[in-house]
Design a protein around this motif. Structure first.
Motif, PDB file in Angstrom:
ATOM      1  N   SER A  16       0.825  -1.207   0.000  1.00 30.07           N
ATOM      2  CA  SER A  16       0.000   0.000   0.000  1.00 30.07           C
ATOM      3  C   SER A  16       0.860   1.258   0.000  1.00 30.07           C
ATOM      4  CB  SER A  16      -0.917  -0.004   1.236  1.00 30.07           C
ATOM      5  OG  SER A  16      -1.517   1.259   1.405  1.00 30.07           O
ATOM      6  N   GLY A  20       0.957   3.860  -2.917  1.00 31.69           N
ATOM      7  CA  GLY A  20       0.315   5.107  -2.503  1.00 31.69           C
ATOM      8  C   GLY A  20       1.241   6.271  -2.274  1.00 31.69           C
ATOM      9  N   ASN A  68       3.520   4.000   8.322  1.00 30.37           N
ATOM     10  CA  ASN A  68       2.753   2.963   9.019  1.00 30.37           C
ATOM     11  C   ASN A  68       3.726   1.898   9.519  1.00 30.37           C
ATOM     12  OD1 ASN A  68       0.358   4.346   8.701  1.00 30.37           O
ATOM     13  ND2 ASN A  68      -0.214   3.270   6.826  1.00 30.37           N
TER      14      ASN A  68
ATOM     15  N   LEU B  58      -0.607  11.392   6.231  1.00 28.23           N
ATOM     16  CA  LEU B  58      -0.971  11.789   4.879  1.00 28.23           C
ATOM     17  C   LEU B  58      -2.145  10.917   4.457  1.00 28.23           C
ATOM     18  CD1 LEU B  58       0.148  13.653   2.569  1.00 28.23           C
ATOM     19  CD2 LEU B  58       1.705  11.782   1.996  1.00 28.23           C
ATOM     20  N   MET B  60      -4.380   9.955   1.386  1.00 25.78           N
ATOM     21  CA  MET B  60      -4.426  10.061  -0.075  1.00 25.78           C
ATOM     22  C   MET B  60      -4.752   8.700  -0.670  1.00 25.78           C
ATOM     23  SD  MET B  60      -0.305  10.493  -0.645  1.00 25.78           S
ATOM     24  CE  MET B  60      -0.318  10.387  -2.438  1.00 25.78           C
ATOM     25  N   ASN B  61      -5.322   8.727  -1.845  1.00 31.57           N
ATOM     26  CA  ASN B  61      -5.677   7.478  -2.528  1.00 31.57           C
ATOM     27  C   ASN B  61      -6.528   6.558  -1.643  1.00 31.57           C
ATOM     28  OD1 ASN B  61      -4.106   8.194  -4.816  1.00 31.57           O
ATOM     29  ND2 ASN B  61      -2.249   7.395  -3.863  1.00 31.57           N
ATOM     30  N   GLN B  63      -6.236   5.978   1.397  1.00 27.08           N
ATOM     31  CA  GLN B  63      -5.463   5.334   2.450  1.00 27.08           C
ATOM     32  C   GLN B  63      -4.918   6.393   3.411  1.00 27.08           C
ATOM     33  OE1 GLN B  63      -4.869   1.864   2.603  1.00 27.08           O
ATOM     34  NE2 GLN B  63      -6.328   1.746   0.914  1.00 27.08           N
ATOM     35  N   THR B  64      -4.589   5.941   4.609  1.00 30.55           N
ATOM     36  CA  THR B  64      -3.988   6.843   5.587  1.00 30.55           C
ATOM     37  C   THR B  64      -2.584   6.347   5.909  1.00 30.55           C
ATOM     38  OG1 THR B  64      -6.106   7.481   6.520  1.00 30.55           O
ATOM     39  CG2 THR B  64      -4.184   7.760   7.934  1.00 30.55           C
TER      40      THR B  64
END
Lengths: 77, 77
Positions: A16, A20, A68, B58, B60-61, B63-64
Protein backbone atom coordinates in the motif's frame (compact mmCIF):
# COMPACT_ATOMS: atom_id res chain seq x y z
CA UNK A 1 17.31 14.37 -9.66
CA UNK A 2 17.36 13.06 -6.13
CA UNK A 3 17.36 9.45 -5.12
CA UNK A 4 14.69 7.97 -2.87
CA UNK A 5 14.95 4.41 -1.57
CA UNK A 6 11.81 2.60 -0.56
CA UNK A 7 12.54 -0.35 1.74
CA UNK A 8 9.87 -2.98 2.18
CA UNK A 9 9.28 -6.66 2.86
CA UNK A 10 6.39 -7.51 0.59
CA UNK A 11 3.79 -7.13 3.35
CA UNK A 12 0.32 -5.70 2.61
CA UNK A 13 1.16 -2.49 4.48
CA UNK A 14 4.32 -2.24 2.36
CA UNK A 15 2.46 -2.73 -0.91
CA UNK A 16 0.00 0.00 0.00
CA UNK A 17 2.76 2.43 0.90
CA UNK A 18 4.69 1.61 -2.25
CA UNK A 19 1.81 2.33 -4.58
CA UNK A 20 0.31 5.11 -2.50
CA UNK A 21 3.33 7.12 -1.44
CA UNK A 22 6.54 6.01 -3.16
CA UNK A 23 4.68 5.84 -6.46
CA UNK A 24 3.24 9.30 -5.94
CA UNK A 25 6.55 11.13 -5.71
CA UNK A 26 7.33 13.70 -8.35
CA UNK A 27 9.07 11.74 -11.14
CA UNK A 28 10.80 14.92 -12.28
CA UNK A 29 12.57 15.23 -8.96
CA UNK A 30 12.96 11.73 -7.59
CA UNK A 31 14.30 8.47 -8.86
CA UNK A 32 12.80 5.79 -6.62
CA UNK A 33 14.63 2.55 -5.96
CA UNK A 34 12.52 -0.21 -4.40
CA UNK A 35 14.40 -2.65 -2.16
CA UNK A 36 12.79 -5.82 -0.79
CA UNK A 37 14.78 -6.46 2.38
CA UNK A 38 13.38 -9.96 2.75
CA UNK A 39 14.92 -10.90 -0.59
CA UNK A 40 17.95 -8.62 -0.37
CA UNK A 41 19.15 -9.19 3.16
CA UNK A 42 22.58 -7.91 2.19
CA UNK A 43 21.12 -4.43 2.14
CA UNK A 44 19.78 -4.54 5.69
CA UNK A 45 22.97 -2.94 7.13
CA UNK A 46 22.63 -0.05 4.70
CA UNK A 47 19.01 0.44 5.73
CA UNK A 48 19.89 0.29 9.43
CA UNK A 49 22.67 2.82 8.89
CA UNK A 50 20.07 5.16 7.41
CA UNK A 51 18.00 4.77 10.56
CA UNK A 52 15.39 2.36 9.23
CA UNK A 53 13.79 0.55 12.19
CA UNK A 54 10.82 -0.97 10.37
CA UNK A 55 9.34 -1.33 6.92
CA UNK A 56 7.89 0.18 4.90
CA UNK A 57 10.28 3.10 5.03
CA UNK A 58 11.32 5.77 2.61
CA UNK A 59 14.81 7.25 2.75
CA UNK A 60 15.05 10.54 0.91
CA UNK A 61 16.36 14.05 1.33
CA UNK A 62 18.69 12.74 4.02
CA UNK A 63 15.77 11.70 6.18
CA UNK A 64 14.13 8.38 7.00
CA UNK A 65 10.36 8.21 6.99
CA UNK A 66 8.66 5.16 8.44
CA UNK A 67 5.24 4.82 6.83
CA UNK A 68 2.75 2.96 9.02
CA UNK A 69 4.13 -0.33 10.31
CA UNK A 70 4.60 -3.60 8.47
CA UNK A 71 7.51 -5.40 10.10
CA UNK A 72 10.55 -4.66 12.22
CA UNK A 73 13.96 -4.78 10.63
CA UNK A 74 14.97 -7.26 13.32
CA UNK A 75 12.27 -9.67 12.10
CA UNK A 76 13.77 -9.68 8.61
CA UNK A 77 17.21 -10.91 9.61
CA UNK B 1 -5.88 15.60 -10.02
CA UNK B 2 -6.22 13.78 -6.71
CA UNK B 3 -6.38 15.39 -3.34
CA UNK B 4 -3.92 14.58 -0.58
CA UNK B 5 -4.37 15.93 2.93
CA UNK B 6 -1.35 16.27 5.18
CA UNK B 7 -2.32 16.48 8.86
CA UNK B 8 0.23 17.80 11.31
CA UNK B 9 0.66 19.67 14.57
CA UNK B 10 3.68 21.84 13.92
CA UNK B 11 6.08 19.44 15.60
CA UNK B 12 9.64 18.98 14.25
CA UNK B 13 8.78 15.48 12.99
CA UNK B 14 5.78 17.01 11.22
CA UNK B 15 7.83 19.75 9.58
CA UNK B 16 10.31 17.20 8.28
CA UNK B 17 7.57 15.02 6.84
CA UNK B 18 5.82 17.98 5.28
CA UNK B 19 8.87 19.20 3.42
CA UNK B 20 10.30 15.76 2.76
CA UNK B 21 7.29 13.73 1.74
CA UNK B 22 4.16 15.85 1.25
CA UNK B 23 6.24 18.40 -0.65
CA UNK B 24 7.75 15.70 -2.84
CA UNK B 25 4.48 14.43 -4.29
CA UNK B 26 3.94 14.78 -8.00
CA UNK B 27 2.33 18.22 -8.46
CA UNK B 28 0.78 17.04 -11.71
CA UNK B 29 -1.18 14.36 -9.88
CA UNK B 30 -1.75 15.64 -6.37
CA UNK B 31 -3.11 18.77 -4.83
CA UNK B 32 -1.85 18.79 -1.25
CA UNK B 33 -3.82 20.47 1.51
CA UNK B 34 -1.90 21.04 4.74
CA UNK B 35 -3.98 20.98 7.93
CA UNK B 36 -2.56 21.97 11.33
CA UNK B 37 -4.77 20.05 13.75
CA UNK B 38 -3.50 22.02 16.72
CA UNK B 39 -4.87 25.20 15.16
CA UNK B 40 -7.83 23.65 13.38
CA UNK B 41 -9.28 21.39 16.03
CA UNK B 42 -12.60 21.37 14.22
CA UNK B 43 -11.02 19.09 11.65
CA UNK B 44 -9.93 16.44 14.14
CA UNK B 45 -13.15 14.41 13.67
CA UNK B 46 -12.57 14.33 9.91
CA UNK B 47 -9.00 13.13 10.44
CA UNK B 48 -10.12 10.47 12.90
CA UNK B 49 -12.80 9.29 10.47
CA UNK B 50 -10.03 8.81 7.91
CA UNK B 51 -8.16 6.62 10.39
CA UNK B 52 -5.56 9.13 11.50
CA UNK B 53 -4.21 8.05 14.90
CA UNK B 54 -1.17 10.32 15.07
CA UNK B 55 0.51 13.11 13.18
CA UNK B 56 2.13 13.62 10.81
CA UNK B 57 -0.18 11.67 8.54
CA UNK B 58 -0.97 11.79 4.88
CA UNK B 59 -4.42 10.81 3.62
CA UNK B 60 -4.43 10.06 -0.08
CA UNK B 61 -5.68 7.48 -2.53
CA UNK B 62 -8.20 6.35 0.06
CA UNK B 63 -5.46 5.33 2.45
CA UNK B 64 -3.99 6.84 5.59
CA UNK B 65 -0.24 6.86 5.96
CA UNK B 66 1.29 7.72 9.32
CA UNK B 67 4.79 9.04 8.75
CA UNK B 68 7.08 8.53 11.73
CA UNK B 69 5.51 9.76 14.97
CA UNK B 70 5.07 13.30 16.20
CA UNK B 71 2.00 13.33 18.44
CA UNK B 72 -1.14 11.32 19.07
CA UNK B 73 -4.46 12.71 17.90
CA UNK B 74 -5.71 12.32 21.47
CA UNK B 75 -3.01 14.74 22.66
CA UNK B 76 -4.28 17.42 20.29
CA UNK B 77 -7.80 17.58 21.67
Amino acid sequence: MSKAVFYHAGCPVCVSAESGVAGALDPKKYEVEVVHLGEQKGRIPEAEAAGVKSVPALVMNGQTYHINFGASISDLK
